[in-house]
Design a protein around this motif. Structure first.
Motif, PDB file in Angstrom:
ATOM      1  N   GLU A 125       0.905  -1.142   0.130  1.00 42.59           N
ATOM      2  CA  GLU A 125      -0.083  -0.286   0.639  1.00 42.59           C
ATOM      3  C   GLU A 125       0.859   1.530   0.233  1.00 42.59           C
ATOM      4  OE1 GLU A 125      -3.395   2.034   2.502  1.00 42.59           O
ATOM      5  OE2 GLU A 125      -2.760   0.100   3.432  1.00 42.59           O
ATOM      6  N   THR A 126       2.360   1.022   0.686  1.00 49.40           N
ATOM      7  CA  THR A 126       3.197   2.340   0.973  1.00 49.40           C
ATOM      8  C   THR A 126       3.542   2.446  -0.690  1.00 49.40           C
ATOM      9  OG1 THR A 126       2.853   2.144   3.400  1.00 49.40           O
ATOM     10  CG2 THR A 126       5.021   3.731   1.979  1.00 49.40           C
ATOM     11  N   GLY A 127       3.805   1.542  -0.932  1.00 50.55           N
ATOM     12  CA  GLY A 127       4.431   1.756  -2.511  1.00 50.55           C
ATOM     13  C   GLY A 127       3.361   1.547  -3.755  1.00 50.55           C
ATOM     14  N   GLY A 128       2.455   1.715  -3.576  1.00 47.43           N
ATOM     15  CA  GLY A 128       1.081   2.367  -4.586  1.00 47.43           C
ATOM     16  C   GLY A 128       0.861   3.805  -4.345  1.00 47.43           C
ATOM     17  N   LEU A 129       1.164   4.351  -2.933  1.00 49.18           N
ATOM     18  CA  LEU A 129       0.587   5.473  -2.525  1.00 49.18           C
ATOM     19  C   LEU A 129       2.599   6.148  -3.230  1.00 49.18           C
ATOM     20  CD1 LEU A 129      -0.793   5.271   0.572  1.00 49.18           C
ATOM     21  CD2 LEU A 129      -1.820   5.845  -1.822  1.00 49.18           C
ATOM     22  N   THR A 130       2.943   5.553  -2.879  1.00 53.82           N
ATOM     23  CA  THR A 130       4.481   6.559  -3.002  1.00 53.82           C
ATOM     24  C   THR A 130       4.449   6.616  -4.591  1.00 53.82           C
ATOM     25  OG1 THR A 130       5.565   5.788  -1.279  1.00 53.82           O
ATOM     26  CG2 THR A 130       6.923   6.212  -2.876  1.00 53.82           C
ATOM     27  N   GLN A 131       4.511   5.410  -5.589  1.00 56.60           N
ATOM     28  CA  GLN A 131       4.091   5.136  -7.341  1.00 56.60           C
ATOM     29  C   GLN A 131       3.261   6.691  -7.171  1.00 56.60           C
ATOM     30  OE1 GLN A 131       6.642   3.528  -9.241  1.00 56.60           O
ATOM     31  NE2 GLN A 131       5.675   5.355  -9.976  1.00 56.60           N
ATOM     32  N   GLU A 132       2.112   6.694  -6.850  1.00 55.63           N
ATOM     33  CA  GLU A 132       1.184   7.324  -7.366  1.00 55.63           C
ATOM     34  C   GLU A 132       1.899   8.588  -7.529  1.00 55.63           C
ATOM     35  OE1 GLU A 132      -2.831   7.640  -5.703  1.00 55.63           O
ATOM     36  OE2 GLU A 132      -2.788   5.367  -6.456  1.00 55.63           O
ATOM     37  N   ALA A 133       2.454   9.513  -6.388  1.00 54.75           N
ATOM     38  CA  ALA A 133       3.294  10.658  -5.829  1.00 54.75           C
ATOM     39  C   ALA A 133       3.879  10.935  -6.776  1.00 54.75           C
ATOM     40  CB  ALA A 133       3.145  10.899  -4.388  1.00 54.75           C
ATOM     41  N   LEU A 134       5.537  10.267  -6.901  1.00 52.60           N
ATOM     42  CA  LEU A 134       5.789  10.176  -7.956  1.00 52.60           C
ATOM     43  C   LEU A 134       5.535  10.181  -9.557  1.00 52.60           C
ATOM     44  CD1 LEU A 134       9.527   9.687  -8.685  1.00 52.60           C
ATOM     45  CD2 LEU A 134       8.811   6.824  -9.073  1.00 52.60           C
ATOM     46  N   ASP A 135       4.776   9.377 -10.060  1.00 52.47           N
ATOM     47  CA  ASP A 135       4.133   9.626 -11.294  1.00 52.47           C
ATOM     48  C   ASP A 135       3.134  11.196 -11.430  1.00 52.47           C
ATOM     49  OD1 ASP A 135       2.684   6.081 -11.404  1.00 52.47           O
ATOM     50  OD2 ASP A 135       4.459   7.067 -11.913  1.00 52.47           O
ATOM     51  N   MET A 136       3.236  11.811 -10.437  1.00 54.60           N
ATOM     52  CA  MET A 136       1.932  13.378 -10.213  1.00 54.60           C
ATOM     53  C   MET A 136       3.710  14.426 -10.458  1.00 54.60           C
ATOM     54  SD  MET A 136      -1.189  13.723  -8.082  1.00 54.60           S
ATOM     55  CE  MET A 136      -0.087  12.214  -6.582  1.00 54.60           C
ATOM     56  N   ALA A 137       4.313  14.259  -9.854  1.00 51.28           N
ATOM     57  CA  ALA A 137       6.117  14.720 -10.103  1.00 51.28           C
ATOM     58  C   ALA A 137       6.404  14.775 -11.842  1.00 51.28           C
ATOM     59  CB  ALA A 137       6.807  14.135  -8.787  1.00 51.28           C
ATOM     60  N   ASN A 138       6.776  13.523 -11.476  1.00 55.06           N
ATOM     61  CA  ASN A 138       7.123  13.190 -13.261  1.00 55.06           C
ATOM     62  C   ASN A 138       6.236  14.117 -14.249  1.00 55.06           C
ATOM     63  OD1 ASN A 138       9.765  11.919 -12.461  1.00 55.06           O
ATOM     64  ND2 ASN A 138       7.897   9.478 -12.695  1.00 55.06           N
ATOM     65  N   LEU A 139       5.199  14.326 -13.863  1.00 55.94           N
ATOM     66  CA  LEU A 139       3.789  14.692 -14.945  1.00 55.94           C
ATOM     67  C   LEU A 139       4.436  16.416 -14.738  1.00 55.94           C
ATOM     68  CD1 LEU A 139       0.395  13.141 -14.495  1.00 55.94           C
ATOM     69  CD2 LEU A 139       1.708  13.141 -16.261  1.00 55.94           C
ATOM     70  N   GLY A 140       4.901  16.656 -13.895  1.00 56.32           N
ATOM     71  CA  GLY A 140       4.682  18.255 -13.351  1.00 56.32           C
ATOM     72  C   GLY A 140       6.237  18.877 -14.292  1.00 56.32           C
ATOM     73  N   VAL A 141       7.331  17.430 -13.514  1.00 58.30           N
ATOM     74  CA  VAL A 141       8.617  17.782 -15.192  1.00 58.30           C
ATOM     75  C   VAL A 141       8.474  18.056 -16.089  1.00 58.30           C
ATOM     76  CG1 VAL A 141      11.078  16.570 -15.179  1.00 58.30           C
ATOM     77  CG2 VAL A 141       9.877  17.337 -12.889  1.00 58.30           C
ATOM     78  N   GLU A 142       7.683  16.906 -16.326  1.00 51.04           N
ATOM     79  CA  GLU A 142       7.102  16.693 -18.292  1.00 51.04           C
ATOM     80  C   GLU A 142       6.613  18.250 -19.002  1.00 51.04           C
ATOM     81  OE1 GLU A 142       9.296  14.254 -19.765  1.00 51.04           O
ATOM     82  OE2 GLU A 142       7.901  14.862 -21.436  1.00 51.04           O
ATOM     83  N   GLY A 143       5.287  18.620 -17.811  1.00 50.52           N
ATOM     84  CA  GLY A 143       4.706  19.766 -18.411  1.00 50.52           C
ATOM     85  C   GLY A 143       5.774  20.683 -18.779  1.00 50.52           C
ATOM     86  N   HIS A 144       6.885  21.128 -17.909  1.00 46.89           N
ATOM     87  CA  HIS A 144       7.963  22.015 -18.289  1.00 46.89           C
ATOM     88  C   HIS A 144       8.951  21.979 -19.588  1.00 46.89           C
ATOM     89  CE1 HIS A 144       7.075  24.727 -14.598  1.00 46.89           C
ATOM     90  NE2 HIS A 144       6.823  23.167 -14.056  1.00 46.89           N
ATOM     91  N   ARG A 145       9.211  20.516 -19.645  1.00 47.15           N
ATOM     92  CA  ARG A 145      10.248  19.981 -20.142  1.00 47.15           C
ATOM     93  C   ARG A 145       9.280  19.962 -21.835  1.00 47.15           C
ATOM     94  NH1 ARG A 145      12.124  14.982 -17.811  1.00 47.15           N
ATOM     95  NH2 ARG A 145      13.992  15.256 -16.592  1.00 47.15           N
TER      96      ARG A 145
END
Length: 233
Positions: free
Chosen positions: A198-218
């Motif tokens: 469960e912790t891994g799933g929540l961490t992965q969701e947060a990681l995916d959201m952060a990567n979306l933000g990075v990709e948006g700027h790129r």
């Protein structure tokens, strides 16, 4: 289990082995030469036998030769390989020699070779997550890395404007997204968080959201957010 390099004691004159291990752990994919023989193809052309998939021998020692696990050395995008234990049964020495003599019948099929790389070190999306889960990518144990972390760049948050009412501010989160992404990935890489929980799933969701933000700027479409301060009263 542990990395093979940790099974050997350093020779005299090699200095502090901990420093060497730290340097290796800090290597990035940009530091790796994925196709070291590419510059020598004029003198050493590539032969199809390199795609041989089976066992090879050195005296009485038997080794599995699995090109699907090192596709980037062939210039192909690395995919998630099957388990080596499920690859094929170990035969006798004479059978292995006979199979290698007829290597044309035992080459890795084109469908498993995948497409050619367009950038060095290219792999499928889920490969790195899989690799960090099943392998030993670091020489220094995760507990030691947490106790003595490598200094990381502090993400920079830029104020690029303000709203007309003076209550909120428009803040660029490019550096913040990148910093969050790196720290969340460190949790997986260091074994502090594992996939399938469960912790891994929540961490992965947060990681995916952060990567979306990075990709948006790129891609030239930066993500902005209005941050409003609570009014007193």
């Amino acid at each position: 289990g542990e990395t093979l390099s940790k099974r050997w004691a350093p020779l005299r004159g090699t200095g502090d082995v901990a420093v060497v291990r730290q340097a290796l752990d800090r290597l990035t994919y940009a530091d790796v030469i994925w196709m070291p023989y590419e510059a020598h193809r004029v003198h050493r052309p590539f032969h199809d036998v390199s795609w041989y998939r089976g066992h090879i021998t050195c005296g009485s020692i038997v080794f599995p030769h699995l090109p699907e696990r090192v596709l980037r050395q062939y210039g192909h995008i690395q995919s998630i390989p099957p388990s080596p234990h499920d690859a094929f049964p170990v035969s006798g020495i004479s059978d292995i020699h006979y199979q290698f003599l007829h290597y044309e019948d035992h080459l890795l099929e084109d469908v498993y070779r995948g497409p050619r790389m367009t950038i060095q070190g290219e792999c499928v999306d889920d490969y790195l997550r899989w690799y960090h889960r099943i392998s030993h990518p670091y020489l220094i144990p995760s507990d030691d890395r947490v106790a003595n972390p490598v200094p990381r760049r502090v993400p920079r948050v830029d104020t690029v404007g303000s709203t007309s009412d003076g209550v909120g501010h428009v803040i660029s989160y490019q550096g913040l997204f990148q910093g969050i992404s790196e720290r969340l990935q460190d949790l997986f890489d260091g074994g502090l968080v594992t996939h399938g929980t469960e912790t891994g799933g929540l961490t992965q969701e947060a990681l995916d959201m952060a990567n979306l933000g990075v990709e948006g700027h790129r891609t030239g479409k930066p993500s902005y957010r209005h941050v409003y301060r609570r009014r007193g009263g």
